[in-house]
Design an enzyme around this catalytic site. Structure first.
Site, PDB file in Angstrom:
ATOM      1  N   GLU A 322       1.115  -7.894  -7.013  1.00  0.00           N
ATOM      2  CA  GLU A 322       1.293  -9.230  -6.430  1.00  0.00           C
ATOM      3  C   GLU A 322       0.076 -10.118  -6.673  1.00  0.00           C
ATOM      4  O   GLU A 322       0.207 -11.329  -6.868  1.00  0.00           O
ATOM      5  CB  GLU A 322       1.580  -9.120  -4.930  1.00  0.00           C
ATOM      6  CG  GLU A 322       2.831  -8.319  -4.577  1.00  0.00           C
ATOM      7  CD  GLU A 322       4.082  -8.797  -5.277  1.00  0.00           C
ATOM      8  OE1 GLU A 322       4.172  -9.994  -5.617  1.00  0.00           O
ATOM      9  OE2 GLU A 322       4.988  -7.970  -5.510  1.00  0.00           O
ATOM     10  N   GLU A 344       6.912 -10.673 -14.706  1.00  0.00           N
ATOM     11  CA  GLU A 344       7.084  -9.333 -14.128  1.00  0.00           C
ATOM     12  C   GLU A 344       6.558  -8.228 -15.031  1.00  0.00           C
ATOM     13  O   GLU A 344       6.011  -7.237 -14.553  1.00  0.00           O
ATOM     14  CB  GLU A 344       8.555  -9.096 -13.773  1.00  0.00           C
ATOM     15  CG  GLU A 344       9.085 -10.056 -12.713  1.00  0.00           C
ATOM     16  CD  GLU A 344       8.263 -10.042 -11.421  1.00  0.00           C
ATOM     17  OE1 GLU A 344       7.443  -9.135 -11.223  1.00  0.00           O
ATOM     18  OE2 GLU A 344       8.455 -10.970 -10.604  1.00  0.00           O
TER      19      GLU A 344
HETATM   20 ZN   LIG Z   1       6.442  -9.192  -9.543  1.00  0.00          ZN
END
Ligand SMILES: [Zn+2]
Length: 865
Positions: A322, A344
């Site tokens: 994060e 991601e």
């Molecule tokens: Zn992520």
């Protein structure tokens, strides 16, 4: 965002759609009116699960227009007005596209306007949009409020331009009971006392950012914090849990300077909070809101009573993920969901790279080989898709959060970093951050910067692996002088797929790790590599490459015989490739089984763990087959000496990797019906019921897991009693899941029935179904279909189309497919059935493995027992 259950990939869009023609087909807002700033005031009514809001939006109207279209979902509009006109527009809503259109009789002139909207909305029970999490405390039930907007749920909190490519600044004001703590992306600048015990809190203006990164939370919280590099780093938890948050604060404090250095940009906000919420989602574990990262507690807190060594590492890894997003994703953002992987894949790669820097003893790069394996399983199937994939609308975007985006994404980034070198790669990332700060990008913007900082061009290789689906296969054959390498495509389900060409970066080294050859191999360009006669050569040495290696029989036999001399990463590579190639019919299953005979306490703990995981995975395919008993007997025989070397009890100051391995071994022996292990687990459970201090957290998890798996009515009720009595939400969640994981079907039925009651915390109810689907997918799917209305409120809308397919996906029998299809036909919109396709593909694969590959294993067992 950090997702859970990534095992499957999916088909998105039709094969005829290419990334190049996607933009015209996207469902997006018109670009003739764009926002620059939102001034937002929200008054929650937590007791009634609703709120009122008032927003003033600074607009830049590019050309005169009679219509302004923006996103809004589940919102009721009151007064609407626009500066510069006395006319009240008419408002129409499109509930499918989640838009509101304001229509004016007189054209709105070009230039600056302020749009004001009074509105009201809902606070949800499921974690999407504005939502509440209820939890038990010694002082009674409490309710905390949070927001979750990725991918496109900010529109449930305020009318807005809810697309990642539209960045604005935000100023948020909230009115709350004065005793509550309020958290947003930025620090509080003003608190005003209001009559009735209320307070009006205004937060500092945010930097320019995408709407999906906005955050607000409120409740009876505590905050621990410290200054790191001028940034106020804090962890926010429900009152009473601060002692469990220290580890997260330490991790965040350690990682912040690392990232500032890596990205070459100071953290752009004055504070960074990590906020823990009690509950869970079927979809995500944490979310990278800028300056206010939300986590479900299990990914943030460590409870000394129940948190294991594995939990501790997981917390660190999720924080690393994060926090990487604070730059890669938040500061520089993909222009549209097509390039979600850029966020991601990168953050998932940093999950290994950043924690490895501080915790090399965790051997995270070996773990990343395992994560790559997950991606390859999905990527080998017909239902896969390229990393960069056209996304048509919001519903499709939610399906893009899958194993290909995350795990293939990280594996490809690791390969590219290995190809150009770590320094050149980091320099390219720094240049990319600098060039695009507060802006939006497409993937090629990153390749362009990397091409400038690297000696060799990255674009060709990067395009091959991001714009094409699937996995290269390298066939390796021995020649008189060394090796001959040919590239083709690996698929799990055989013929009918287009042959693809990749430029594959290949590294070959000796078994001792001495480099022998680096180069690109493509289908048009096979390679011949000289290898000294006395040298054992390993292809994909270090396992940074994203491809499968298929050795000819003689080469495989040589490597197999000297398995113990290979580097641990290459041992993992051989185990993974030979099993996958065996299950797909490229190589005899006996080759993989032969490798398992190399199990030995001398192997690296992570290799042993992977080997055992492969065996339990095969055991799952055997579910219900008469030959399972013989396979389990082999599993017990193989694992017993590994377990004997570590024993039941931890030695003082032992390597924590051994602690983790011990749990895996006991767990596997439990699965293989080892009577001594099950008996000992039951005894330890009995002692635990008398005194919960009798088991360490690591031992508690494995002992209770085995007892739950083999539960009878009495032990099931004992576990149930523990679940009811559990004081923390973390512990409740875990215990209720165990109730659903019994082998005994009647007990699973009781757990399913429980999931319909208020006894189980709301967001844990669907988790019971997921847990139960491991052994009984058909029964669970039928139960869900019969009671789906009971779960609608607790599963977030974007993942409703994914839930039923996931329940079905572990099925071993294709008989479930018509039931899933019938459900999908009436309940899942046609463009959101990607998860149905992927579930069906995986079920069919399971059936083929049972009918064709397991008999090969059985035959091997007969000749080798
Ligand atoms: Zn992520």
């Amino acid at each position: 965002m950090h997702t859970r259950a990534l095992l499957l990939a999916l088909a998105i869009g039709s094969p005829a759609v290419t990334a190049a023609d996607a933009p015209q087909q996207r469902v997006v807002l018109p670009t003739d009116v764009v926002p620059t700033h939102y001034t937002l005031a929200v008054i929650p009514d937590a007791a009634h699960m609703s709120f009122t809001g008032s927003v003033q939006i600074d607009l830049d109207v590019k050309r005169a227009t009679r219509q302004i279209e923006l996103n809004a979902a589940d919102l009721g509009f009151g007064k609407v007005s626009l500066s510069g006109t006395a006319e009240a527009p008419t408002v129409s809503f499109d509930t499918r596209q989640e838009t509101a259109t304001l229509s004016f009789q007189q054209p709105v002139s070009a230039g600056h306007h302020v749009l004001s909207i009074d509105y009201s909305g809902k606070i949800n029970q499921h974690p999407a949009g504005f939502f509440a999490l209820d939890y038990d405390t010694p002082a009674g039930k409490k309710r905390a409020l949070f927001t979750q907007f990725e991918n496109s749920d900010a529109r449930r909190f305020l009318p807005c331009w809810d697309e990642p490519g539209v960045k604005s600044t935000f100023t948020l004001t909230v009115t709350l009971p004065a005793e509550q703590m309020a958290i947003a992306n930025t620090p509080i600048v003003k608190t005003e006392k209001l009559p009735g015990g209320l307070a009006r809190i205004t937060f500092q203006q945010s930097p320019k950012m995408s709407s999906y990164l906005l955050f607000f939370g409120a409740g009876d919280f505590e905050r621990i914090h410290r200054k790191v590099d001028g940034v106020d780093v804090g962890v926010v938890v429900q009152r009473g849990d601060a002692a469990q948050a220290g580890y997260a604060l330490d991790a965040a404090s350690q990682l912040l300077p690392y990232y500032e250095d890596y990205f070459g940009v100071k953290f752009p906000l004055p504070k960074l909070d990590l906020i823990g919420g009690p509950g869970q989602s079927q979809f995500f574990g944490a979310m990278e809101n800028w300056g206010a990262i939300f986590y479900f507690e299990r990914d943030l807190l460590l409870d000394p009573k129940i948190s294991t060594e594995e939990d501790k590492r997981q917390v660190y890894v999720v924080i690393a993920h994060e926090m990487a997003h604070q730059w890669f994703g938040d500061l520089v953002t993909m222009a549209w969901w097509d390039d979600l992987w850029l966020n991601e894949g990168f953050a998932s790669w940093m999950e290994y790279k950043a924690p490895d820097h501080f915790n090399p003893d965790w051997k995270l790069w070996l773990r990343s080989v395992d994560a790559k394996e997950e991606a390859m399983r999905a990527d080998a199937r017909a239902s896969t898709h390229p990393i960069i994939t056209p996304i048509y609308d919001v519903l499709q975007a939610s399906q893009a959060f899958d194993g290909i985006t995350y795990e293939k994404g990280q594996a490809v980034i690791r390969m590219l970093e290995d190809y150009v070198g770590a320094d050149a790669f980091r320099d390219g990332v720094r240049a990319y951050m600098k060039a695009h700060a507060y802006g939006n990008t497409v993937t090629d913007d990153l390749w362009a910067e990397l091409d400038k900082t690297s000696r060799q061009s990255i674009t060709q290789v990067a395009h091959d692996f991001t714009l094409q689906p699937g996995i290269p296969l390298l066939r390796v054959s021995a020649t008189p002088k060394g090796l001959h390498l040919v590239q083709e495509r690996f698929t799990a389900d055989g013929s009918g797929k287009p042959a693809l060409d990749w430029h594959v970066p290949v590294s070959i080294a000796s078994d001792a790790g001495k480099p022998l050859w680096h180069g690109l191999v493509s289908s048009g360009k096979p390679a011949d590599v000289n290898v000294p006669a006395d040298t054992l050569a390993v292809v994909n040495a270090g396992q940074a490459g994203y491809y499968r290696t298929l050795y000819d029989a003689a080469s495989f036999a040589r490597l197999s015989a000297r398995f113990g001399s290979l580097k641990p990463a290459d041992q993992l590579g051989m185990l993974n490739d030979s099993k996958a190639l065996g299950l797909a019919g490229y190589q005899p299953m006996g080759d993989f089984m032969q490798l398992t005979t190399q199990a030995s306490p001398a192997l690296d703990t992570l290799v042993s763990q992977q080997l055992v995981d492969h065996l339990t995975d095969l055991d799952d395919y055997y579910q219900g087959l008469p030959s399972q008993a013989a396979f389990r007997a082999y599993g017990r025989k193989l694992v017993a000496p590994l377990f004997a070397a570590v024993g039941w009890d931890a030695k003082a100051n032992e390597d924590k990797n051994v602690t983790i391995l011990r749990s895996s071994l006991i767990d596997a022996l439990g699965e293989f019906d080892d009577p001594a292990i099950i008996g000992e687990a039951k005894q330890r459970f009995a002692a635990y019921l008398k005194d919960q201090r009798s088991l360490s957290p690591d031992m508690r998890e494995v002992v209770l897991g085995i007892v739950a798996d083999h539960a009878d009515a009495t032990t099931w009720e004992q576990l149930h009693g523990l679940a009811k009595a559990a004081t923390s939400n973390l512990e409740k969640r875990q215990l209720y899941r165990w109730l659903a994981q019994a082998r005994d079907k009647s007990l699973v039925q009781r757990a399913l029935d429980l999931s319909l009651t208020d006894e189980v915390p709301a967001t844990t109810r669907p988790a019971l179904l997921s847990a139960a689907s491991h052994y009984y997918p058909e029964m669970v799917l039928e139960f869900f279909i019969a009671h789906q209305d009971a779960y609608t409120a607790v599963i977030e809308p974007a993942s409703r189309s994914r839930f039923a397919p996931r329940l079905a996906s572990s099925a071993r029998d294709t008989g479930i497919i018509p039931k899933l299809e019938a459900y999908a036909a009436t309940n899942i919109p046609a463009n959101a059935r990607g998860d149905v396709v992927k579930a069906e593909t995986s079920i069919k694969e399971h059936a083929v493995i049972r009918s064709q590959r397991l008999p090969e294993v059985d035959a091997w067992l007969k000749t080798h027992s």
